[in-house]
Design an enzyme around this catalytic site. Sequence first.
Site, mmCIF file in Angstrom:
data_model
loop_
_atom_site.group_PDB
_atom_site.id
_atom_site.type_symbol
_atom_site.label_atom_id
_atom_site.label_comp_id
_atom_site.label_asym_id
_atom_site.label_seq_id
_atom_site.Cartn_x
_atom_site.Cartn_y
_atom_site.Cartn_z
ATOM 1 N N LYS A 193 1.146 -1.231 -0.081
ATOM 2 C CA LYS A 193 0.149 -0.418 0.235
ATOM 3 C C LYS A 193 0.544 1.195 -0.154
ATOM 4 O O LYS A 193 1.693 1.562 0.777
ATOM 5 C CB LYS A 193 -0.590 -0.262 0.986
ATOM 6 C CG LYS A 193 -1.771 1.024 1.443
ATOM 7 C CD LYS A 193 -2.470 1.688 2.763
ATOM 8 C CE LYS A 193 -1.679 2.180 3.326
ATOM 9 N NZ LYS A 193 -1.941 3.921 2.731
ATOM 10 N N GLU A 267 11.146 0.594 9.640
ATOM 11 C CA GLU A 267 11.827 1.682 9.375
ATOM 12 C C GLU A 267 11.399 3.255 9.850
ATOM 13 O O GLU A 267 10.163 3.834 8.923
ATOM 14 C CB GLU A 267 12.526 1.947 7.866
ATOM 15 C CG GLU A 267 12.630 0.802 7.113
ATOM 16 C CD GLU A 267 14.650 0.372 7.436
ATOM 17 O OE1 GLU A 267 14.744 1.058 7.813
ATOM 18 O OE2 GLU A 267 15.196 -0.895 7.034
ATOM 19 N N CYS A 301 13.511 11.118 5.715
ATOM 20 C CA CYS A 301 13.952 10.207 7.122
ATOM 21 C C CYS A 301 15.448 10.969 7.914
ATOM 22 O O CYS A 301 15.961 10.522 8.708
ATOM 23 C CB CYS A 301 13.741 9.027 6.892
ATOM 24 S SG CYS A 301 14.518 7.234 6.581
ATOM 25 N N GLU A 398 11.529 15.682 14.850
ATOM 26 C CA GLU A 398 11.480 15.697 13.504
ATOM 27 C C GLU A 398 10.323 16.277 12.736
ATOM 28 O O GLU A 398 8.821 16.090 13.064
ATOM 29 C CB GLU A 398 11.266 13.717 12.977
ATOM 30 C CG GLU A 398 11.315 13.883 11.705
ATOM 31 C CD GLU A 398 11.019 12.378 11.038
ATOM 32 O OE1 GLU A 398 9.835 11.895 11.156
ATOM 33 O OE2 GLU A 398 11.682 11.486 10.437
HETATM 34 P P1 NAP Z 1 3.355 7.762 8.571
HETATM 35 O O1 NAP Z 1 1.914 7.849 8.863
HETATM 36 O O2 NAP Z 1 3.798 6.224 9.289
HETATM 37 O O3 NAP Z 1 2.416 6.868 6.669
HETATM 38 C C1 NAP Z 1 3.431 5.749 6.671
HETATM 39 C C2 NAP Z 1 2.238 4.614 5.903
HETATM 40 O O4 NAP Z 1 1.483 4.238 6.847
HETATM 41 C C3 NAP Z 1 1.136 5.112 4.544
HETATM 42 O O5 NAP Z 1 1.094 4.218 4.145
HETATM 43 C C4 NAP Z 1 0.221 5.567 5.533
HETATM 44 O O6 NAP Z 1 -1.178 5.608 4.945
HETATM 45 C C5 NAP Z 1 -0.155 3.927 6.612
HETATM 46 N N1 NAP Z 1 -0.552 3.894 8.150
HETATM 47 C C6 NAP Z 1 -1.011 5.531 8.575
HETATM 48 N N2 NAP Z 1 -1.644 4.450 9.511
HETATM 49 C C7 NAP Z 1 -1.689 3.355 9.404
HETATM 50 C C8 NAP Z 1 -2.149 2.166 10.567
HETATM 51 N N3 NAP Z 1 -2.453 2.490 11.460
HETATM 52 N N4 NAP Z 1 -1.516 0.663 10.273
HETATM 53 C C9 NAP Z 1 -0.789 0.836 9.164
HETATM 54 N N5 NAP Z 1 -0.435 2.015 8.352
HETATM 55 C C10 NAP Z 1 -0.679 2.611 8.291
HETATM 56 O O7 NAP Z 1 4.425 8.186 8.303
HETATM 57 P P2 NAP Z 1 4.194 9.467 6.317
HETATM 58 O O8 NAP Z 1 3.688 10.778 6.898
HETATM 59 O O9 NAP Z 1 3.849 8.864 5.379
HETATM 60 O O10 NAP Z 1 5.623 10.246 6.543
HETATM 61 C C11 NAP Z 1 6.707 10.249 6.596
HETATM 62 C C12 NAP Z 1 7.493 9.852 8.494
HETATM 63 O O11 NAP Z 1 7.714 8.509 7.548
HETATM 64 C C13 NAP Z 1 8.397 10.539 8.852
HETATM 65 O O12 NAP Z 1 8.192 10.545 9.827
HETATM 66 C C14 NAP Z 1 10.070 9.679 8.308
HETATM 67 O O13 NAP Z 1 10.790 10.006 8.812
HETATM 68 C C15 NAP Z 1 9.666 8.248 7.781
HETATM 69 N N6 NAP Z 1 9.965 7.679 7.094
HETATM 70 C C16 NAP Z 1 11.304 6.342 7.267
HETATM 71 C C17 NAP Z 1 11.795 6.614 6.296
HETATM 72 C C18 NAP Z 1 12.999 5.202 6.838
HETATM 73 O O14 NAP Z 1 13.453 5.224 6.052
HETATM 74 N N7 NAP Z 1 13.306 4.756 7.846
HETATM 75 C C19 NAP Z 1 11.387 6.355 4.987
HETATM 76 C C20 NAP Z 1 10.572 7.077 4.883
HETATM 77 C C21 NAP Z 1 10.117 7.930 5.922
HETATM 78 P P3 NAP Z 1 -1.428 6.990 4.499
HETATM 79 O O15 NAP Z 1 -0.960 7.277 3.724
HETATM 80 O O16 NAP Z 1 -2.901 6.662 3.572
HETATM 81 O O17 NAP Z 1 -2.010 7.586 5.932
#
Ligand code: NAP
Length: 487
Positions: A193, A267, A301, A398
Amino acid sequence: MKEATSNEFFTDWKYAPAPESTDHIKLNKQYDLFINGKFVKPTSKKYFDTINPATEQKLAEVAEANEKDVDLAVTSAKNAYDKVWKKMPAKERSKYIFRIARLMQERAREFAVIESMNGGKPIRESRDVDTPLAANHFFYYAGWADKLDYAFPNKKPQSLGVAGQIIPWNFPLLMAAWKIAPALATGNTVVLKPAETTPLTALKLAELIRDSGLPDGVVNIITGFGKTGAAIVNHPKINKVAFTGSTDVGKLIQKSIAGTNKKVTLELGGKAANIIFDDAPIDQAVEGIINGIFFNQGHVCCAGSRLFIQENVADIVIGKLKQRLETLIVGDPLDKNTDIGAINSKEQLTKINDFIKIGIDEGAEMYQSSCSIPSKGFFCKPTLFLHTSQSHRIVQEEIFGPVLAIQTFRTVEEVIEKANNIPYGLSAGVWTDKGSKIFNLTSKLRAGVVWANTYNKFDPASPFGGYKESGFGREGGLHGLMPYLSF
Ligand code: NAP
Ligand code: MG
C-alpha cells in the site's frame, strides 16, 4: 542579512525556465486496485482525489480499499504463494525480477515525471536518483534470487509467505522497490500500500508488473488511507510486515502484531547529526549540508537536520551557508533548474510552518532565503535556525521539511554526546580531513548509517536502517534478504 546581499553577483543571475514536458504522460482519470494481476473496482465503491502539490490540481481519482478489498488482495497473494511462486525454481523467479528492472529502465522518464507531479520533488532528483535507484534495487535483488544458499551457507533459508508492505510519501517509487524486490527474490508474495498522497507511481508500477507477465497475485498493489494499512497489518494470512513511516504508526503496528507469528521490520523517523570539524574541506562540507537537509525538501528520514559546527569555523561555515541558501531555486518541481520543489501536502506544510513558529518562540534565530515562492501550491523557503540548543523542540523532534537547526561544539566528546542525545538513530554525517576521526565517530555514533565527507548516498548493495526509535531491521544489501526468510 549582510552576507546574503554581498553575494548579489550570484543572486541576480537567473536561469531561463527549463520545464520537463508532460506530453508523454498518460494518466487515467480513475485508478482501481491491482489484485490478482488485474485492475478491479473497490468493493468500497469509494475513490479519493490525488493532486499535484505544486499546483493543487487534481491528477486522478484513486480507489479506497476497505477490509474486504484487503482480504481479496491478501487471499490472492496467498494463493499465488502456495500454487505458483513458492514452487517456482529460483532462477525463474530471478528472470521476472530482471524483467521488472528492465521495463522500469525503459519507462524511466515516465516514472520520473509522474513522481515529480504527484510528490512535488524536483525532476532532477526523480530522474537522477529515485528512478535509477529503484530499477537498480530490482537488478540487485534479481541477482540474489538463485544464490540464497550461498548468501546463507548451511542455513537452508525458507520464504515466509505473504508480505504486507506499507510505504510513505517521500520516496514513493523507491520505497516500493526497496520493499518488493527483496520480497520476490526470497520467494514471498506481496500486498503493498502506497501513501494516500502519492499513489500514482505505485499504480504505474502495477501496470508495469502486469506487463512483465509476473504470475497473477504475486504482487498486489492497493490504495487507501491509514485504515487500509492497518487492515493489511492485522490480516491473519499476512506472515511478514514491512513498514516505512512515522515512529507513532510503527509503535501501533508493533502493538497490534504482538502475540502473533508475524515477522516485522520498521523503518521509522530520524533526526540526523551532520558534524563539521575545523579540518573539513569547508566548501564541500557546505554543499554536503545543503544536500543533507534541502534534498527532497527535507522529506528524508535520514536528512541531516541537525548541524554541529566546530566553534572556530562556525562563522565561516554559517556565512557560506547563508550565501548558498540565496542561490537555491525554489519552485516548479518539473523545472530542471529547481533545487527545492513542493512540500508534499498541505498538512505537511502546516506541520513545518508550526515548527518554524516553535523555533522562533523558543528563542532561536531564524534565517530564511530571500527567494520568492509560488503563490499556488505548497512551498516552504529553506530555513536555518542559529543558536539552538539540545532542549529546543526543533532540535529534538523530526520536522521533515527544509529546516536546519544549527549548534556549535568544541570537542569530539561533546559532539558525540550531543549527537547521540536524541530518541532517533537512523543516520549521521562526519566532515573531516582525518580518517582516524571518522573511524572514531562511526563506532560511537548510534546511527545505522554514517556518511563521511558526503551525505545522502544510497546503493542497493548497502544495508540501511535504524537504532532506537528509528526502527529495526535492515533494507538493502545481503542484510535486506534476512527479514524475508526463516532459517
Ligand atoms: P505515516 O503516517 O506513518 O504513514 C506511512 C504509511 O503508513 C502510509 O502509507 C500510511 O497511510 C500508513 N498508515 C497510517 N496509519 C497506519 C496504521 N495505523 N497502520 C498501518 N499503516 C498506517 O508516515 P508519513 O507521514 O506518511 O511519512 C513520514 C514519516 O515516515 C516520517 O516520520 C519519516 O521519518 C518516516 N520515514 C522513514 C523512512 C525510513 O526509511 N526510516 C523512510 C521514509 C519515511 P496513509 O498515507 O494513507 O495515511
Ligand atoms: Mg496518513
